[in-house]
Scaffold this motif. Structure first.
Motif, short mmCIF file in Angstrom:
data_model
loop_
_atom_site.label_atom_id
_atom_site.label_comp_id
_atom_site.label_asym_id
_atom_site.label_seq_id
_atom_site.Cartn_x
_atom_site.Cartn_y
_atom_site.Cartn_z
N ASN A 158 0.87 -1.17 0.00
CA ASN A 158 0.00 0.00 0.00
C ASN A 158 0.91 1.22 0.00
OD1 ASN A 158 -2.32 -1.50 0.04
ND2 ASN A 158 -3.01 -0.86 2.06
N ASP A 159 1.04 1.85 -1.15
CA ASP A 159 1.94 2.99 -1.31
C ASP A 159 1.13 4.27 -1.23
OD1 ASP A 159 3.77 4.90 -2.02
OD2 ASP A 159 4.60 3.77 -3.70
N PRO A 160 1.28 5.03 -0.13
CA PRO A 160 0.46 6.24 0.02
C PRO A 160 0.79 7.33 -0.99
CG PRO A 160 2.10 6.13 1.76
CD PRO A 160 2.17 4.81 1.03
N ALA A 161 1.94 7.22 -1.69
CA ALA A 161 2.29 8.20 -2.72
C ALA A 161 1.55 7.88 -4.01
CB ALA A 161 3.79 8.21 -2.94
N SER A 162 0.24 7.89 -3.91
CA SER A 162 -0.65 7.53 -5.02
C SER A 162 -1.68 8.63 -5.17
CB SER A 162 -1.33 6.19 -4.73
OG SER A 162 -0.36 5.16 -4.56
N PRO A 163 -2.22 8.82 -6.37
CA PRO A 163 -3.10 9.97 -6.60
C PRO A 163 -4.41 9.91 -5.82
CG PRO A 163 -3.03 8.55 -8.53
CD PRO A 163 -1.95 8.09 -7.62
#
Length: 466
Positions: free
Chosen positions: A401-406
């Motif tokens: 789960n990569d929070p650097a996502s749009p």
């Protein structure tokens, strides 16, 4: 997390350390690392790799005090152990009164205090770095301070270093790290003790921790500490790490939150977006374990903002000295404010360690830095970023789960195993300018139940956490 290799506060500190150690570097020594960013970087060769598929020796020693017997040990001045399902330490009778001037508000107040000092812990890994972490309850009108004092390999001692002044809330004091602490041989970089010149051979061979619990004078209030510990490590300098063999294929159902949808929110807590990878990742794991915030707790958040719990996590992990939400122990302490949860900061040795945890149902937050070209599918480069590992595919690739996502829907990513393993575990890398800078060396946050299952206890013990 910083996009496009913009310098993070940790990387700025790394540059300062590197400059201070320029003479040592010229002689082939490695400069000390910055603010928890992993072992120092230098220009020497990387450490020899272990054979592929074989787990390297664990260069980490994590020790914690958590049991009633633990709290009865050490040296107490005004504190007492608390028995029960979650043993702890609290104020019994104040040992004295002190004045504290909060550097971030200018307010001076008197506080009763009591202390507890741990026994000496001899490190199984003589360390170049140490990071303390703790779990506690601090009702309004209370706060605590955590300190570390160590012994070097030449038999001399460090001073007592403040590793954090902390409260779950922000009404009494502003939680803060303490800059400017050094004895000329080691330095505190935000949340990390670091030997200034690891190439000299100097190491930390043992340490004690000291808790100072504070409360408003004349009250019966008290903090309660359930866990305090420290991770000492000596991770070798390396640009690449041995490849591990894929193991378990499993994915955990972890909530997905984007940091990017908060861009520009709450400038007083570092402005959302790029700066909020750590609290966003923390909130995902907290909610995976069932931690929930009430409407009353979230009432301060602008109702126009989506995922207000991420704003809450940013506010309550914010370090007023560091001026950001990326203080590692503050994130672990935040997680432990939720009933039935505990959190630690440590280092892991390989993706095999992560697979062991995932198999037991325990996700982990990993810290890494990389160029855009080094992690296929990320679409960005970063000088420091937290993401949540939630599983592995049948081919062994990492599900994160990569929070650097749009947006929230785009948070789940699959990253190539070999690429992810290297960017997370290495201690040296080249930045976008071609300069050698530090990597994190396997740093992670682990949040797990206060009463783990037998399977979870075995998995945690396998990665050095008890």
């Amino acid at each position: 997390m910083s996009r496009a290799e913009q310098p993070s506060r940790r990387s700025v500190l790394a540059a300062a350390v590197a400059a201070a150690a320029a003479t040592a570097t010229a002689a082939g020594a490695a400069p000390a690392l910055a603010a928890g960013a992993g072992p120092a970087v230098g220009t020497g060769p990387a450490a020899p790799a272990a054979p592929a598929g074989r787990a390297p020796a664990r260069p980490v020693d994590y020790r914690a005090w958590t049991t009633y017997v633990d709290w009865r040990g050490g040296e107490a001045h005004g504190t007492e152990p608390v028995a029960g399902l979650r043993p702890g330490l609290r104020i019994a009778a104040a040992a004295g009164t002190t004045d504290y001037t909060d550097p971030h508000t200018g307010r001076t107040a008197s506080w009763e205090y009591a202390t507890w000092t741990s026994p000496v812990h001899p490190l199984t890994v003589p360390a170049t770095e140490a990071v303390a972490s703790w779990n506690a309850s601090t009702p309004a009108g209370t706060w605590l301070q955590v300190e570390l004092k160590g012994t070097y390999s030449d038999g001399t001692d460090t001073p007592w270093y403040v590793m954090g002044r902390w409260a779950a809330g922000d009404q009494d004091i502003r939680r803060t790290s303490v800059d400017g602490q050094s004895d000329g041989r080691s330095t505190i970089w935000t949340d990390t003790f670091s030997v200034d010149d690891p190439a000299s051979g100097l190491r930390l061979v043992s340490y004690r921790l000291r808790l100072t619990l504070h409360r408003r004078p004349g009250t019966a209030l008290t903090p309660t500490v359930w866990r305090v510990g420290a991770m000492g490590s000596d991770v070798p300098d390396r640009f690449t790490v041995p490849a591990s063999t894929p193991g378990v294929a499993k994915e955990l159902a972890v909530p997905r939150y984007s940091q990017e949808i908060h861009r520009g929110q709450y400038p007083e807590y570092d402005n959302g977006g790029e700066a909020w990878c750590s609290p966003t990742s923390s909130q995902m794991i907290v909610e995976y374990w069932g931690g929930r915030l009430t409407a009353g707790q979230l009432a301060w958040v602008d109702p126009a903002y989506a995922d207000p719990q991420v704003c809450h996590a940013a506010r309550y992990t914010y370090d007023y000295q560091y001026a950001g939400c990326g203080n590692w122990p503050f994130n672990a302490a935040y997680a432990a404010t939720f009933p039935g949860l505990q959190g630690v900061v440590t280092r892991l040795a390989s993706l095999t360690d992560l697979e062991t945890l995932i198999a037991a149902g325990i996700p982990a937050m990993t810290s890494q830095s990389f160029l855009k070209t080094e992690l296929t599918g990320a679409g960005y480069g970063t000088s420091g970023h937290l993401m949540t590992v939630i599983g592995f595919t049948a081919d062994g690739d990492v599900i994160a789960n990569d929070p650097a996502s749009p947006d929230d829907a785009a948070v789940r990513r699959v990253y190539r195993r070999r690429e992810f393993e290297n960017i997370w575990l290495r201690t040296k890398r080249y930045n976008a300018s071609g300069k050698v800078v530090s990597g994190t060396g396997g740093v992670c946050y682990l949040y797990f139940p206060a009463r783990p299952t037998a399977h979870q206890r075995r998995a945690l013990a396998a990665v050095g956490v008890r």
